[in-house]
Scaffold this motif. Structure first.
Motif, PDB file in Angstrom:
ATOM      1  N   ASN A   1       4.484 -14.913  24.552  1.00  0.00           N
ATOM      2  CA  ASN A   1       3.812 -14.347  25.723  1.00  0.00           C
ATOM      3  C   ASN A   1       4.727 -13.315  26.376  1.00  0.00           C
ATOM      4  O   ASN A   1       5.944 -13.491  26.431  1.00  0.00           O
ATOM      5  CB  ASN A   1       3.468 -15.433  26.745  1.00  0.00           C
ATOM      6  N   GLU A   2       4.152 -12.231  26.845  1.00  0.00           N
ATOM      7  CA  GLU A   2       4.885 -11.240  27.621  1.00  0.00           C
ATOM      8  C   GLU A   2       4.249 -11.173  29.009  1.00  0.00           C
ATOM      9  O   GLU A   2       3.065 -10.861  29.147  1.00  0.00           O
ATOM     10  CB  GLU A   2       4.866  -9.872  26.957  1.00  0.00           C
ATOM     11  N   PHE A   3       5.038 -11.478  30.037  1.00  0.00           N
ATOM     12  CA  PHE A   3       4.506 -11.495  31.388  1.00  0.00           C
ATOM     13  C   PHE A   3       4.280 -10.074  31.893  1.00  0.00           C
ATOM     14  O   PHE A   3       5.010  -9.141  31.525  1.00  0.00           O
ATOM     15  CB  PHE A   3       5.473 -12.236  32.315  1.00  0.00           C
ATOM     16  N   ASN A   4       3.273  -9.937  32.737  1.00  0.00           N
ATOM     17  CA  ASN A   4       3.055  -8.653  33.390  1.00  0.00           C
ATOM     18  C   ASN A   4       4.154  -8.450  34.433  1.00  0.00           C
ATOM     19  O   ASN A   4       4.271  -9.222  35.389  1.00  0.00           O
ATOM     20  CB  ASN A   4       1.678  -8.619  34.057  1.00  0.00           C
ATOM     21  N   THR A   5       4.956  -7.434  34.252  1.00  0.00           N
ATOM     22  CA  THR A   5       6.083  -7.187  35.151  1.00  0.00           C
ATOM     23  C   THR A   5       5.978  -5.796  35.750  1.00  0.00           C
ATOM     24  O   THR A   5       5.305  -4.912  35.214  1.00  0.00           O
ATOM     25  CB  THR A   5       7.419  -7.311  34.405  1.00  0.00           C
ATOM     26  N   SER A   6       6.663  -5.603  36.861  1.00  0.00           N
ATOM     27  CA  SER A   6       6.677  -4.320  37.547  1.00  0.00           C
ATOM     28  C   SER A   6       8.080  -4.058  38.070  1.00  0.00           C
ATOM     29  O   SER A   6       8.950  -4.938  38.035  1.00  0.00           O
ATOM     30  CB  SER A   6       5.666  -4.321  38.709  1.00  0.00           C
ATOM     31  N   GLU A   7       8.318  -2.857  38.571  1.00  0.00           N
ATOM     32  CA  GLU A   7       9.602  -2.540  39.174  1.00  0.00           C
ATOM     33  C   GLU A   7       9.741  -3.275  40.503  1.00  0.00           C
ATOM     34  O   GLU A   7       8.748  -3.621  41.149  1.00  0.00           O
ATOM     35  CB  GLU A   7       9.719  -1.031  39.367  1.00  0.00           C
ATOM     36  N   SER A   8      10.974  -3.546  40.914  1.00  0.00           N
ATOM     37  CA  SER A   8      11.177  -4.381  42.100  1.00  0.00           C
ATOM     38  C   SER A   8      12.506  -4.068  42.762  1.00  0.00           C
ATOM     39  O   SER A   8      13.472  -3.662  42.106  1.00  0.00           O
ATOM     40  CB  SER A   8      11.143  -5.863  41.710  1.00  0.00           C
ATOM     41  N   ILE A   9      12.563  -4.288  44.076  1.00  0.00           N
ATOM     42  CA  ILE A   9      13.830  -4.291  44.784  1.00  0.00           C
ATOM     43  C   ILE A   9      14.439  -5.683  44.708  1.00  0.00           C
ATOM     44  O   ILE A   9      13.765  -6.649  44.359  1.00  0.00           O
ATOM     45  CB  ILE A   9      13.656  -3.877  46.259  1.00  0.00           C
ATOM     46  N   TYR A  10      15.720  -5.808  45.028  1.00  0.00           N
ATOM     47  CA  TYR A  10      16.360  -7.110  45.124  1.00  0.00           C
ATOM     48  C   TYR A  10      17.456  -7.058  46.180  1.00  0.00           C
ATOM     49  O   TYR A  10      17.896  -5.978  46.595  1.00  0.00           O
ATOM     50  CB  TYR A  10      16.924  -7.571  43.784  1.00  0.00           C
ATOM     51  N   PHE A  11      17.902  -8.230  46.601  1.00  0.00           N
ATOM     52  CA  PHE A  11      18.928  -8.358  47.635  1.00  0.00           C
ATOM     53  C   PHE A  11      19.966  -9.384  47.194  1.00  0.00           C
ATOM     54  O   PHE A  11      19.646 -10.356  46.509  1.00  0.00           O
ATOM     55  CB  PHE A  11      18.312  -8.808  48.970  1.00  0.00           C
ATOM     56  N   SER A  12      21.210  -9.175  47.606  1.00  0.00           N
ATOM     57  CA  SER A  12      22.284 -10.091  47.242  1.00  0.00           C
ATOM     58  C   SER A  12      23.339 -10.100  48.340  1.00  0.00           C
ATOM     59  O   SER A  12      23.629  -9.065  48.946  1.00  0.00           O
ATOM     60  CB  SER A  12      22.920  -9.665  45.916  1.00  0.00           C
TER      61      SER A  12
END
Length: 295
Positions: free
Chosen positions: A275-286
């Motif tokens: 299976n390949e999940f539907n993914t999109s671009e995203s921000i992240y925080f650390s």
């Protein structure tokens, strides 16, 4: 998954690795909390700790160890297989290994790192399918000028999850410093760092990221049940990290960035895509803390 803590560690090694000829012993620990709010069908957060400590240093040689642990928790949205995703909502990664550095004549040197990992859901203890080999080897050359400018060239190869599924990949970089700036161009990552003050610095980077985890419980997909299937992730990370030296021993780390070309897949034990999940671009925080053992 392991991408955010690796981003910060890579930024650290970029700014410190170019001066690998230093003879003082290395030693630090990092603590981080990372959050990716949404990448298409999934989001995740993680807690991680990593250690790096010199064990032996003599003239031009240094031997040390690396270790770490990371816990990643996933949430899946509107997935086509909700009953399956419960099997891998929590992933553990345990790292351990050694590094060896040797400075040669004329500012040449080489470094070897061996860092196998356990990356798994760990539902039923530890099995052989949970282990992954990792490490790299490189040679480097450093040029120092009378005005304090440092230039370094590094060439080598690595094995690990930088591109997702464990594989060999090239390691190369060209680093130079000028005034308060340091620039490194290479693979799997590049960066530019600016020392705002002796206590503040800002690091911009772009790099390839990847991870690969074993799913111990069987996955019922269609008419089949798949054991020891894999969760593979790969992306390109564009990020900015601010570090502030609170005191000689402690440095705070704040980071945010943008994940591009995200790919999250389920693979069978023989690496067939399930299976390949539907993914999109995203921000992240650390956010995190670096503890320096040497001061």
């Amino acid at each position: 998954m392991d991408k955010l803590v690796l981003s910060v560690l890579l930024c650290y090694f970029i700014t410190e690795g170019g001066t690998a000829q230093k003879k003082e012993k290395s030693g630090f620990a990092t603590f981080h909390y990372d959050m990716v709010p949404e990448v298409g069908e999934a989001s995740w957060n993680q807690y991680s700790v990593a250690f790096n400590k010199s064990l032996f240093s003599f003239k031009r040689q240094e031997l040390g160890f690396v270790a770490g642990y990371r816990n990643t928790t996933y949430d899946f949205f509107e997935t086509a297989i909700p009953s399956v995703t419960k099997a891998f909502e929590e992933i553990h990664l345990i790292t351990g290994g050694f590094f060896y550095r040797h400075d040669l004549q004329r500012n040449w040197g080489f470094e070897v790192t061996f860092s196998p990992v356990i990356s798994s859901t760990l539902d039923s203890g530890i099995s052989g399918a949970d282990f992954q080999y990792g490490g790299n080897a490189n040679i480097h050359k450093i040029w120092n000028t009378n005005d304090g400018k440092v230039t370094a060239l590094k060439l080598g190869a690595g094995y690990g999850t930088a591109l997702g599924q464990p594989s060999f990949y090239p390691v190369f970089s060209f680093m130079t410093t000028f005034n308060r700036w340091s620039l490194e161009l290479g693979f799997p990552g590049s960066s530019i760092t600016y020392d705002i003050t002796p206590r503040h610095d800002l690091c911009l980077n772009a790099e390839y990221l990847g991870s690969y985890a074993n799913i111990q419980n069987g996955l019922p997909i269609g008419q089949e049940v798949y054991n020891d299937s894999k969760l593979e992730y790969e992306a390109i990370d564009l990020g900015v990290t601010h570090k502030y030296r609170l005191q000689p021993n402690f440095t705070s780390v704040l980071r945010m960035g943008y994940l591009m070309d995200n790919n999250l897949r389920l693979l069978s034990g023989n690496e067939q895509q399930l299976n390949e999940f539907n993914t999109s671009e995203s921000i992240y925080f650390s956010m995190g803390l670096i503890l320096n053992f040497n001061n």
